[in-house]
Design an enzyme around this catalytic site. Sequence first.
Site, PDB file in Angstrom:
ATOM      1  N   HIS A 241      -2.934  -8.303   8.317  1.00  0.00           N
ATOM      2  CA  HIS A 241      -2.030  -7.713   7.321  1.00  0.00           C
ATOM      3  C   HIS A 241      -1.451  -8.803   6.437  1.00  0.00           C
ATOM      4  O   HIS A 241      -1.247  -9.927   6.892  1.00  0.00           O
ATOM      5  CB  HIS A 241      -0.888  -6.930   8.001  1.00  0.00           C
ATOM      6  CG  HIS A 241      -0.270  -5.938   7.076  1.00  0.00           C
ATOM      7  ND1 HIS A 241       0.740  -6.272   6.211  1.00  0.00           N
ATOM      8  CD2 HIS A 241      -0.553  -4.635   6.853  1.00  0.00           C
ATOM      9  CE1 HIS A 241       1.059  -5.205   5.496  1.00  0.00           C
ATOM     10  NE2 HIS A 241       0.289  -4.201   5.857  1.00  0.00           N
TER      11      HIS A 241
ATOM     12  N   SER B  75      -1.590   0.160  -3.631  1.00  0.00           N
ATOM     13  CA  SER B  75      -1.416   1.525  -4.169  1.00  0.00           C
ATOM     14  C   SER B  75      -0.008   1.733  -4.714  1.00  0.00           C
ATOM     15  O   SER B  75       0.176   2.351  -5.772  1.00  0.00           O
ATOM     16  CB  SER B  75      -1.755   2.583  -3.117  1.00  0.00           C
ATOM     17  OG  SER B  75      -1.094   2.319  -1.899  1.00  0.00           O
TER      18      SER B  75
ATOM     19  N   HIS C  34      -7.921  -2.152   1.432  1.00  0.00           N
ATOM     20  CA  HIS C  34      -6.675  -1.357   1.465  1.00  0.00           C
ATOM     21  C   HIS C  34      -6.979  -0.034   2.180  1.00  0.00           C
ATOM     22  O   HIS C  34      -7.399  -0.041   3.335  1.00  0.00           O
ATOM     23  CB  HIS C  34      -6.168  -1.190   0.026  1.00  0.00           C
ATOM     24  CG  HIS C  34      -4.787  -0.624  -0.111  1.00  0.00           C
ATOM     25  ND1 HIS C  34      -3.846  -0.675   0.876  1.00  0.00           N
ATOM     26  CD2 HIS C  34      -4.175   0.029  -1.154  1.00  0.00           C
ATOM     27  CE1 HIS C  34      -2.726  -0.093   0.463  1.00  0.00           C
ATOM     28  NE2 HIS C  34      -2.908   0.350  -0.772  1.00  0.00           N
TER      29      HIS C  34
ATOM     30  N   ASP D 264      -4.682   1.335  10.141  1.00  0.00           N
ATOM     31  CA  ASP D 264      -6.049   1.845  10.034  1.00  0.00           C
ATOM     32  C   ASP D 264      -6.860   1.673  11.314  1.00  0.00           C
ATOM     33  O   ASP D 264      -7.933   2.260  11.465  1.00  0.00           O
ATOM     34  CB  ASP D 264      -6.781   1.131   8.881  1.00  0.00           C
ATOM     35  CG  ASP D 264      -6.185   1.498   7.534  1.00  0.00           C
ATOM     36  OD1 ASP D 264      -5.614   2.593   7.434  1.00  0.00           O
ATOM     37  OD2 ASP D 264      -6.277   0.697   6.597  1.00  0.00           O
TER      38      ASP D 264
ATOM     39  N   ARG E 114       3.239   1.571  12.855  1.00  0.00           N
ATOM     40  CA  ARG E 114       2.540   2.827  12.540  1.00  0.00           C
ATOM     41  C   ARG E 114       1.355   2.993  13.483  1.00  0.00           C
ATOM     42  O   ARG E 114       1.039   4.094  13.940  1.00  0.00           O
ATOM     43  CB  ARG E 114       2.061   2.827  11.078  1.00  0.00           C
ATOM     44  CG  ARG E 114       3.195   2.726  10.072  1.00  0.00           C
ATOM     45  CD  ARG E 114       2.676   2.515   8.656  1.00  0.00           C
ATOM     46  NE  ARG E 114       1.946   1.264   8.498  1.00  0.00           N
ATOM     47  CZ  ARG E 114       1.330   0.877   7.393  1.00  0.00           C
ATOM     48  NH1 ARG E 114       1.357   1.657   6.317  1.00  0.00           N
ATOM     49  NH2 ARG E 114       0.689  -0.280   7.322  1.00  0.00           N
TER      50      ARG E 114
HETATM   51  N1  NMX Z   1     -11.205  -9.875  10.077  1.00  0.00           N
HETATM   52  C1  NMX Z   1     -11.750 -11.056   9.666  1.00  0.00           C
HETATM   53  N2  NMX Z   1     -11.130 -11.921   8.881  1.00  0.00           N
HETATM   54  C2  NMX Z   1      -9.894 -11.630   8.498  1.00  0.00           C
HETATM   55  C3  NMX Z   1      -9.234 -10.453   8.896  1.00  0.00           C
HETATM   56  C4  NMX Z   1      -9.951  -9.540   9.705  1.00  0.00           C
HETATM   57  N3  NMX Z   1      -9.441  -8.368  10.087  1.00  0.00           N
HETATM   58  N4  NMX Z   1      -8.008 -10.436   8.358  1.00  0.00           N
HETATM   59  C5  NMX Z   1      -7.902 -11.570   7.628  1.00  0.00           C
HETATM   60  N5  NMX Z   1      -9.041 -12.291   7.710  1.00  0.00           N
HETATM   61  C6  NMX Z   1      -9.376 -13.515   6.992  1.00  0.00           C
HETATM   62  C7  NMX Z   1      -9.328 -13.274   5.500  1.00  0.00           C
HETATM   63  O1  NMX Z   1     -10.524 -12.630   5.050  1.00  0.00           O
HETATM   64  C8  NMX Z   1      -9.119 -14.642   4.960  1.00  0.00           C
HETATM   65  O2  NMX Z   1     -10.370 -15.312   5.005  1.00  0.00           O
HETATM   66  P1  NMX Z   1     -10.803 -16.392   3.870  1.00  0.00           P
HETATM   67  O3  NMX Z   1      -9.813 -17.473   3.986  1.00  0.00           O
HETATM   68  O4  NMX Z   1     -12.178 -16.753   4.258  1.00  0.00           O
HETATM   69  O5  NMX Z   1     -10.706 -15.654   2.564  1.00  0.00           O
HETATM   70  C9  NMX Z   1      -8.225 -15.274   6.013  1.00  0.00           C
HETATM   71  O6  NMX Z   1      -8.388 -14.489   7.206  1.00  0.00           O
HETATM   72  C10 NMX Z   1      -6.760 -15.288   5.639  1.00  0.00           C
HETATM   73  O7  NMX Z   1      -6.368 -13.961   5.301  1.00  0.00           O
HETATM   74  P2  NMX Z   1      -4.860 -13.482   5.544  1.00  0.00           P
HETATM   75  O8  NMX Z   1      -3.967 -14.331   4.699  1.00  0.00           O
HETATM   76  O9  NMX Z   1      -4.560 -13.431   6.989  1.00  0.00           O
HETATM   77  O10 NMX Z   1      -4.909 -11.964   5.028  1.00  0.00           O
HETATM   78  P3  NMX Z   1      -4.652 -11.424   3.559  1.00  0.00           P
HETATM   79  O11 NMX Z   1      -3.185 -11.271   3.376  1.00  0.00           O
HETATM   80  O12 NMX Z   1      -5.386 -12.197   2.548  1.00  0.00           O
HETATM   81  O13 NMX Z   1      -5.352  -9.988   3.654  1.00  0.00           O
HETATM   82  C11 NMX Z   1      -5.926  -7.955   4.732  1.00  0.00           C
HETATM   83  C12 NMX Z   1      -4.797  -8.936   4.419  1.00  0.00           C
HETATM   84  C13 NMX Z   1      -5.310  -6.700   5.356  1.00  0.00           C
HETATM   85  C14 NMX Z   1      -6.628  -7.564   3.432  1.00  0.00           C
HETATM   86  C15 NMX Z   1      -6.908  -8.633   5.724  1.00  0.00           C
HETATM   87  O14 NMX Z   1      -6.254  -8.900   6.937  1.00  0.00           O
HETATM   88  C16 NMX Z   1      -8.161  -7.796   5.973  1.00  0.00           C
HETATM   89  O15 NMX Z   1      -9.133  -7.909   5.196  1.00  0.00           O
HETATM   90  N6  NMX Z   1      -8.174  -6.957   7.067  1.00  0.00           N
HETATM   91  C17 NMX Z   1      -9.256  -6.060   7.325  1.00  0.00           C
HETATM   92  C18 NMX Z   1      -9.214  -4.875   6.377  1.00  0.00           C
HETATM   93  C19 NMX Z   1      -8.035  -3.964   6.698  1.00  0.00           C
HETATM   94  O16 NMX Z   1      -7.776  -3.617   7.837  1.00  0.00           O
HETATM   95  N7  NMX Z   1      -7.342  -3.526   5.635  1.00  0.00           N
HETATM   96  C20 NMX Z   1      -6.270  -2.536   5.810  1.00  0.00           C
HETATM   97  C21 NMX Z   1      -4.923  -3.008   5.334  1.00  0.00           C
HETATM   98  C22 NMX Z   1      -3.846  -2.037   5.730  1.00  0.00           C
HETATM   99  N8  NMX Z   1      -3.782  -0.802   4.944  1.00  0.00           N
HETATM  100  O17 NMX Z   1      -3.282   0.125   5.498  1.00  0.00           O
HETATM  101  O18 NMX Z   1      -4.149  -0.745   3.775  1.00  0.00           O
HETATM  102  C1  MLT Z   2      -0.142  -0.195   3.274  1.00  0.00           C
HETATM  103  O1  MLT Z   2       0.262   0.735   3.996  1.00  0.00           O
HETATM  104  O2  MLT Z   2      -0.027  -0.160   2.047  1.00  0.00           O
HETATM  105  C2  MLT Z   2      -0.876  -1.321   3.903  1.00  0.00           C
HETATM  106  O3  MLT Z   2      -0.415  -1.608   5.184  1.00  0.00           O
HETATM  107  C3  MLT Z   2      -1.070  -2.508   3.037  1.00  0.00           C
HETATM  108  C4  MLT Z   2       0.128  -3.333   2.704  1.00  0.00           C
HETATM  109  O4  MLT Z   2       1.265  -3.064   3.067  1.00  0.00           O
HETATM  110  O5  MLT Z   2      -0.100  -4.375   2.043  1.00  0.00           O
END
Ligand code: NMX
Ligand code: MLT
Length: 439
Positions: free
Chosen positions: A318, A242, A272, A373, A327
């Site tokens: 994350h 964002s 996100h 979240d 947070r």
């Molecule tokens: N549950 C299951 N698998 C996960 C999770 C999770 N919570 N977090 C990461 N992984 C997997 C991810 O999908 C990836 O799998 P693959 O290799 O099959 O594609 C692998 O672990 C490596 O990912 P990372 O490098 O650890 O994470 P990345 O930096 O790519 O993504 C998020 C970060 C936040 C997108 C990821 O952790 C996620 O999808 N979390 C769940 C959704 C979430 O909580 N999002 C909110 C973010 C915060 N916000 O405030 O916006």
């Molecule tokens: C955010 O607050 O924007 C989320 O934690 C996602 C991020 O920092 O990548």
Amino acid sequence: MILHEKISAQLPAWRERIKSLAKEHANVVVEEVTVGQIVGGMRDIKSLLSDVSFVDPAEGIRFRGLSIPELLKALPKARGGKMPLVGGLYYLLMIGEVPTKEQAQEVENEWAKRAELPDYVYKMLKAMPKDTHPMILFSQAVMALAKDSAFTKEYHNHLKKDASWEPALEDSMDLTAKLPVIAAFIYRHKYFGERKKPKYNPKLDYGANFARMMGVSDKKGYAELSRLYFILHSDHESGNVSAHATHLVGSSLADVYFAFSAGLSGLAGPLHGLANQECLSWLIDVKSKFGGVPSRDDLYKFAWDTLNGGHVIPGYGHAVLRVPDPRFTALMEFAKKRFPDDELVRLADLVFDVVPTVLKEQGKAKDPAPNVDAISGTLQYYYGVSQFNFYTVLFGVGRAIGVTANYVWARALGMPIERPKSLTTKMLEDIVAKAAEQA
Ligand code: NMX
Ligand code: MLT
């Protein structure tokens, strides 16, 4: 206006610093970029400039150098509450200094003067189909306000580059003032069929106004949560979807309404900002499946079933953090202090105990800890805001505070249009082959 005066005073010296970096040190290497980073979502490539906030992987966010506990202590508090004035945070993010109570109040007063929403925005929101997702409504309302952008008007009136931050600041004040009104109207209209316009009371602060306009029953408690919630969600350095989308679109000299509505579009993605809606829905699924807070073993199995079903566990992991998100900690502390026996709070706490183990066993997520979240929706639910799909709108109200501060400074420092370079797959393969030959 106080923010205008303070930014003006800082600008000459700050511009000199940027000029010196750009002219005298332009060839200093920061770090190399790897193939893995290019195919891996540009993770960790240090390529953005922002003084508003910084995320340390081992420590979490610092807003203008202050950690969350430091920030909550230092900022002036709202009358009758323990949480800071959101206007104080806006001052801090814009100016880089902790404001006095009077300075924070000046920002609050500016917001109160600018909170009224034009009639066409109400008409547009009322005309949308009932089943429209609130993030669509929110983003539409923000975009519609671009019609009255001071920046765009002045741009077409020979706006000088050096002065472009001034209408950008005007627009940012107008936009952030109106967001709680837009959000509260969407909430009351969509879920309760109300058609009347919310009223912003100039005697109350941003958080208290929001609580009143939302019509929740515990207005005092919800005002405290709203202050904390908006502050915590305001910024997370510049690389998150964002913030980056807002910055990127702003770099084309689109006004802040267009830029922030691009940011909101990114926030609406399930990886996100939409994760807060998904996370609460996951917690409620657990609760209804087990008829309350399950045993540790049952939760462990449920978490594995989620992963085996090909889903992520929302609220965990994350891109930058490698520790529990501070947070999350701040919101959990708020909940435990005020309603420790709430079933969803106990469940969120149990999930915090179990899910990191499951994610570690699975071995994929680099960060098995909770992010913001994992708990934010639980607190909304406690105060009766139980409509999950509204939660990302709340995130959006908060996020505007940080990304508009960045937007104003980007214009003030004359940051150029963003335009990274792309390569083809073949080019990357050739680079890899050449590196192998040389090894
Ligand atoms: N549950 C299951 N698998 C996960 C999770 C999770 N919570 N977090 C990461 N992984 C997997 C991810 O999908 C990836 O799998 P693959 O290799 O099959 O594609 C692998 O672990 C490596 O990912 P990372 O490098 O650890 O994470 P990345 O930096 O790519 O993504 C998020 C970060 C936040 C997108 C990821 O952790 C996620 O999808 N979390 C769940 C959704 C979430 O909580 N999002 C909110 C973010 C915060 N916000 O405030 O916006
Ligand atoms: C955010 O607050 O924007 C989320 O934690 C996602 C991020 O920092 O990548």
